[in-house]
Design a protein around this motif. Structure first.
Motif, short mmCIF file in Angstrom:
data_model
loop_
_atom_site.label_atom_id
_atom_site.label_comp_id
_atom_site.label_asym_id
_atom_site.label_seq_id
_atom_site.Cartn_x
_atom_site.Cartn_y
_atom_site.Cartn_z
N ASP A 284 2.18 6.07 15.55
CA ASP A 284 2.52 4.75 16.87
C ASP A 284 2.11 3.70 16.40
O ASP A 284 3.40 2.52 16.33
N VAL A 285 0.77 3.62 15.34
CA VAL A 285 1.06 1.10 15.32
C VAL A 285 1.27 1.79 13.42
O VAL A 285 2.13 -0.24 13.96
N LEU A 286 1.63 2.28 12.80
CA LEU A 286 2.56 2.35 11.45
C LEU A 286 4.22 1.77 12.00
O LEU A 286 4.79 0.78 11.64
N SER A 287 5.07 2.74 12.84
CA SER A 287 5.78 2.50 13.92
C SER A 287 6.39 0.85 14.28
O SER A 287 6.75 0.19 14.22
N LEU A 288 5.19 0.86 15.15
CA LEU A 288 5.33 -0.72 15.69
C LEU A 288 5.15 -1.90 14.67
O LEU A 288 5.27 -2.07 14.92
N MET A 289 4.55 -1.57 13.50
CA MET A 289 4.01 -2.43 12.61
C MET A 289 5.75 -2.31 11.54
O MET A 289 5.91 -4.05 11.22
N LEU A 290 6.07 -1.59 11.94
CA LEU A 290 7.66 -1.80 11.39
C LEU A 290 9.06 -1.92 11.44
O LEU A 290 9.54 -3.32 11.42
N GLN A 291 8.51 -1.50 13.32
CA GLN A 291 9.81 -2.48 13.79
C GLN A 291 9.89 -3.54 13.73
O GLN A 291 10.53 -4.07 14.32
N ALA A 292 8.95 -4.16 14.46
CA ALA A 292 7.78 -5.72 14.39
C ALA A 292 8.78 -6.49 12.97
O ALA A 292 8.61 -7.74 13.17
N GLY A 293 8.18 -6.05 11.94
CA GLY A 293 8.39 -6.48 10.46
C GLY A 293 7.69 -7.30 9.83
O GLY A 293 7.56 -7.80 9.20
N LEU A 294 6.17 -6.42 10.63
CA LEU A 294 5.35 -7.09 10.10
C LEU A 294 5.21 -6.26 8.58
O LEU A 294 4.86 -6.92 7.54
N LEU A 295 5.81 -5.22 8.33
CA LEU A 295 5.81 -4.08 7.42
C LEU A 295 6.83 -3.93 7.05
O LEU A 295 8.00 -3.95 8.39
N LYS A 296 7.07 -3.40 6.42
CA LYS A 296 8.64 -2.71 5.18
C LYS A 296 8.96 -1.83 4.29
O LYS A 296 7.80 -1.52 3.64
N GLN B 101 0.84 -0.85 -0.31
CA GLN B 101 0.04 -0.50 -0.30
C GLN B 101 0.90 0.74 -0.01
O GLN B 101 1.65 1.22 0.13
N SER B 102 0.71 2.43 -0.43
CA SER B 102 1.48 4.00 -0.63
C SER B 102 1.11 3.94 0.51
O SER B 102 0.44 4.06 1.44
N ARG B 103 2.67 4.30 0.87
CA ARG B 103 2.67 5.07 2.43
C ARG B 103 1.92 6.29 2.76
O ARG B 103 1.22 6.91 4.29
N ASN B 104 1.54 7.23 1.64
CA ASN B 104 0.68 7.77 2.16
C ASN B 104 -0.59 7.77 2.26
O ASN B 104 -1.29 8.53 3.29
N LEU B 105 -0.94 6.85 1.53
CA LEU B 105 -2.78 6.17 1.88
C LEU B 105 -2.45 6.23 2.73
O LEU B 105 -3.76 6.11 4.24
N ALA B 106 -1.61 5.28 3.94
CA ALA B 106 -1.44 4.32 5.14
C ALA B 106 -1.54 5.30 5.90
O ALA B 106 -2.13 5.14 7.44
N GLU B 107 -0.97 6.70 6.28
CA GLU B 107 -0.35 6.88 7.28
C GLU B 107 -2.21 7.87 7.18
O GLU B 107 -1.88 8.74 8.33
N ASP B 108 -3.00 8.39 6.16
CA ASP B 108 -4.01 8.83 6.26
C ASP B 108 -5.02 8.18 7.32
O ASP B 108 -5.22 8.67 8.32
N LEU B 109 -4.50 7.19 6.98
CA LEU B 109 -5.65 6.09 7.81
C LEU B 109 -5.27 5.23 9.15
O LEU B 109 -6.27 4.96 9.73
#
Ligand SMILES: C[S@@+](CC[C@H](N)C(=O)[O-])C[C@H]1O[C@@H](n2cnc3c(N)ncnc32)[C@H](O)[C@@H]1O
Length: 524
Positions: free
Chosen positions: A118-130, A106-114
């Motif tokens: 803090d949740v996005l950071s956790l998902m990246l930190q956990a490795g659920l997202l890259k 998904q595009s980062r812009n869209l994800a950041e809107d929705l």
């Protein structure tokens, strides 16, 4: 009973490409490159993440409704278009679904809107997202099972020859979970834990669990999932078979090992790496030392039938002198041709090499004289004394419901029948019909009347065993009420039938024995 492993298959690149023309602001690049490498979050961070998924509607009861049917993207089901359509509105839930269900970036812009920062950071930190450029790529699939949220590799990993794949909650893991003996366990071992699904389920009745896997990615994943679900009694270790549990003993061992019988043994998560079915044999042979007295091991498996051997022979040898009672329930039997075709379909995307792969399979089976491949479940219980082994084909496993009570009842019945080794002892027992037995009568029309054609005892829970009985026998059985002894019931029956006791006793005792063994009757 069928334990076919892969419920769902990969996202198809062609389908995904055609959807790129969609007018919705989604990037539809399937994440073929992404490997699951999870980092452990803290307890609080995991709680936040879990709560966020729930709040957003990424929860077991709502997904089915949202997606129409809660199935994964599958080439065979041709459901990609429907899933894309169902998740087309730019909402938080759809972003999560496209990442963790469909496996799309998904595009980062869209994800950041929705999605909150803090949740996005956790998902990246956990490795659920890259993060890759302006895209956020999912590295895990997130499925629900039995109230748990479980991260694993995406189902499409299998098509990328991802040999160390961490399996998602699939029909085999769910199947074994249904069979699990759910009495209190002081210590449980989950051998070949994968995502940790069986450990999570067993955490409900176990004081502590040791989860092991040869695949370090699976070990990390199982740890992550335990934390994500707030389960604290699971200890996860890397290692081969029982090695990480050396010196420890368990009340319950669950194992869904790699049991496919294939020539290459490439796929760590599903292919038996030893000669034919050697890994399953090894686990059966070694189980005893890791079980407490009275402890159960439950394992899914496949075994080969070699030319000239009865189908039971090979598995019977596994179970010789194990120090355990054992019940082998055979499910599906396939001939090598059928089996090879099925396994090739499940583990290979590109059909162009099928002829060579198929001939590799068939040469492997022919050289070893494999005539058939059977699947099933083996249940062992460590017990000092004279052990029994029961190997049989079972009826189709009924849908829904836990089968652990049936396992325990069967072990209790077999052991009891071994102790009741004379007619004198059997006559003194007070048996009664089990509450889950029904008597079914089939009638046919005959000269304007219904004429009884057959009477069948049926089990309505557990395996649907059935047994035809004569009307007189049915009449006798129902008088066994748990209050009187079998001997008293036989005497009363003989009196009613105006027959000498000796004339009916042998047959009555034989049927009582058979019904007790099968669970149609229980001792009071
Ligand atoms: C069929 S998967 C089952 C995963 C999970 N228990 C489930 O039911 O979904 C088999 C698992 O066994 C692991 N495995 C393979 N060989 C092993 C070995 N020699 N010792 C321990 N684990 C092994 C694989 O990495 C894989 O995670």
């Amino acid at each position: 009973m069928q334990t076919t492993r892969h419920a769902s298959r990969a996202t198809d690149r062609r389908h995904t490409r055609s959807a790129e023309s969609s007018s919705f602001p989604w990037s539809l690049i399937p994440c073929y490159r992404c490997l699951l490498m999870l980092n452990l979050l803290s307890t609080d961070e995991s709680r936040r993440l879990r709560a966020y998924f729930e709040e957003s509607g990424y929860a077991e009861p709502t997904l089915k409704k949202h997606l129409g049917a809660a199935e994964l993207p599958s080439r065979h089901l041709r459901n990609q278009a429907r899933l894309l359509d169902r998740t087309s509105a730019p909402t938080t839930l759809n972003v999560l679904l496209r990442w963790f269900w469909l496996g799309l970036s998904q595009s980062r812009n869209l994800a950041e809107d929705l999605v909150p920062g803090d949740v996005l950071s956790l998902m990246l930190q956990a490795g659920l997202l890259k993060a890759e450029g302006d895209q956020l790529l999912p590295r895990a699939m997130l499925l629900h099972f039995d109230g748990f949220l479980i991260a694993s590799d995406h189902a499409s990993a299998i098509d990328r020859k991802q040999v160390e794949m961490v399996l998602w909650p699939n029909p085999t893991s769910k199947f074994l979970a249904r069979f699990a003996v759910r009495r209190h366990s002081r210590a449980t071992l989950d051998l070949g834990t994968g995502s940790g699904i069986l450990s999570l389920v067993a955490s409900r009745w176990s004081d502590s669990i040791v989860a092991t896997d040869l695949n370090q990615r699976a070990v990390d994943c199982a740890r992550f999932n335990a934390r994500l679900n707030g389960v604290e009694n699971i200890e996860v270790s890397a290692g081969d078979c029982f090695e990480p549990a050396k010196g420890r003993q368990f009340d319950l061992i669950l194992s869904n090992p790699p049991f496919f019988i294939t020539p290459q043994g490439d796929y760590l998560f599903c292919e038996n790496p030893m000669e034919l079915d050697g890994l399953c044999r090894r686990l059966v042979k070694e189980a005893h030392d890791y079980l407490n007295e009275g402890g159960y091991m439950q394992m899914l498996c496949e075994w080969a039938q070699i030319k000239g051997q009865p189908w039971e022979e090979r598995v019977a040898e596994w179970l010789e002198n194990t120090g355990c009672d054992a019940w082998v329930m055979k499910g599906l039997t396939q001939d090598p041709e059928e089996y090879a075709q099925q396994r090739i379909k499940e583990t290979t995307e590109d059909a162009s090499g099928d002829a060579a792969v198929y001939s590799g399979y068939m040469n492997y089976y022919r050289h070893r004289g494999v005539e058939a491949i059977h699947d099933g479940i083996i249940v062992m219980r460590r017990r000092a004394g004279n052990n029994w082994v029961r190997i049989e084909e079972v009826p189709h496993t009924p849908k829904g419901g836990e089968l652990g009570p049936m396992i325990e009842a069967t072990f209790a019945a077999h052991t009891l029948m071994q102790q009741i080794d004379s007619d004198v002892k059997l006559r003194a027992l007070k048996p009664r019909m089990a509450p889950n037995v029904r008597l079914e009568q089939v009638c046919v029309q005959h000269q304007g009347e219904w004429r009884a054609e057959s009477l069948t005892l049926q089990l309505v829970s557990g395996f649907p065993f059935h047994m035809n009985v004569q009307p007189l026998v049915a009449e006798f059985l129902v008088t066994c009420d748990g209050e009187r002894t079998a001997g008293e019931a036989i005497e009363a029956f003989a009196g009613k039938a105006n027959a000498p006791v000796d004339a009916v006793q042998t047959e009555c005792l034989a049927i009582i024995r058979k019904l007790l063994e099968r669970g149609f009757m229980v001792p009071a």
